[in-house]
Write an enzyme that holds these catalytic residues in place. Structure first.
Site, PDB file in Angstrom:
ATOM      1  N   ASP A 173      84.812  -3.383  29.388  1.00 63.88           N
ATOM      2  CA  ASP A 173      84.543  -2.036  28.907  1.00 63.88           C
ATOM      3  C   ASP A 173      84.727  -0.973  29.989  1.00 63.88           C
ATOM      4  OD1 ASP A 173      83.608  -2.873  26.195  1.00 63.88           O
ATOM      5  OD2 ASP A 173      82.062  -3.864  27.365  1.00 63.88           O
TER       6      ASP A 173
ATOM      7  N   GLU B 245      77.478  -3.358  21.369  1.00 64.15           N
ATOM      8  CA  GLU B 245      76.363  -3.165  22.302  1.00 64.15           C
ATOM      9  C   GLU B 245      75.424  -2.079  21.805  1.00 64.15           C
ATOM     10  OE1 GLU B 245      78.708  -4.412  26.422  1.00 64.15           O
ATOM     11  OE2 GLU B 245      78.766  -2.349  25.695  1.00 64.15           O
TER      12      GLU B 245
END
Length: 247
Positions: free
Chosen positions: A33, A143
């Site tokens: 990420d 997430e």
């Protein structure tokens, strides 16, 4: 992914213009990420973007991956080793708790891990103030939904460019952007403790979370885990509760 990247890059520029700042900074961990975000902010602000490596007893492999990312996207970078800072601070906290006989052993690992994430956040904001930049978060949709981030740690950011994209979509974006394969395909880890991986800690997989978010059928067990994570972390996604006096 080309259109998504173009839209995100323009959105990043809009956020900077709205805030009246100069550019963007992100912490680069050596994971998927943050690698994608580093590429995106470099495209948005070639001369005003910064990737920051912040090892805290970090494995050499992860540090090398982070270096590969900043070199690959040619972003300006700094390395600030927080290992000693973290050790000193946590030792002082722990020593006082033990002195008062209030240290709780089973909470030690999590308290230590969250302090790491919050020290990194503090470092990014100190740098952001110096450069007049915004801090860019790296949370993706999986997430964010499960609350798999540290409140005021990696969850402490000014803007979140990936929060509407599943983990697989971020992988696809990484491939388009040219993120090294060993970074894009490695087991996700927040680098919180030795051997820690996201999926082992969550009790389910990113593929299952992505499927759930997309409305696909998954096992009842995985569904229960995901919904439980979502409920327990609601406070991370909402503004702080505020007492309102009666008038």
């Amino acid at each position: 992914m080309e259109k998504h990247v173009e839209n995100i890059v323009q959105w990043l520029r809009d956020q900077v213009n709205k805030a009246g700042v100069n550019g963007l900074v992100v912490g680069v961990s050596g994971g998927l990420d943050s690698a994608v975000v580093a590429h995106l902010i470099k495209r948005a602000f070639p001369d005003d973007s910064l990737g920051v490596l912040m090892p805290i007893h970090t494995k050499e492999t992860d540090l090398n991956h982070a270096k590969k990312v900043v070199e690959g996207c040619d972003i300006s970078s700094l390395t600030i080793d927080l290992s000693n800072t973290h050790q000193t601070m946590y030792d002082q906290i722990k020593n006082q708790l033990m002195k008062n006989d209030t240290f709780i052993e089973q909470n030690d690992q999590l308290a230590d891990a969250n302090l790491r994430a919050r020290l990194r956040m503090s470092t990014l904001y100190a740098l952001a103030t110096n450069y007049n930049y915004l801090v860019v978060g790296t949370d993706n949709a999986a997430e964010w939904y499960t609350g798999y981030f540290t409140k005021y740690g990696d969850g402490g950011a000014d803007i979140l460019p990936l929060v509407d994209f599943t983990k697989q979509e971020v992988r696809d974006m990484a491939a388009y952007l040219g993120v090294p394969v060993e970074v894009a395909q490695k087991k996700p880890s927040a680098d919180l403790w030795e051997g820690q991986t996201d999926e082992s800690e969550m009790g389910t997989t990113y593929d299952k979370i992505d499927a759930y978010i997309n409305g696909e059928e998954i096992s009842e067990k995985d569904k229960e885990v995901i919904e439980s994570l979502h409920r327990r972390t609601e406070h991370k996604r909402n503004p702080l509760p505020q007492y309102k006096r009666n008038k």
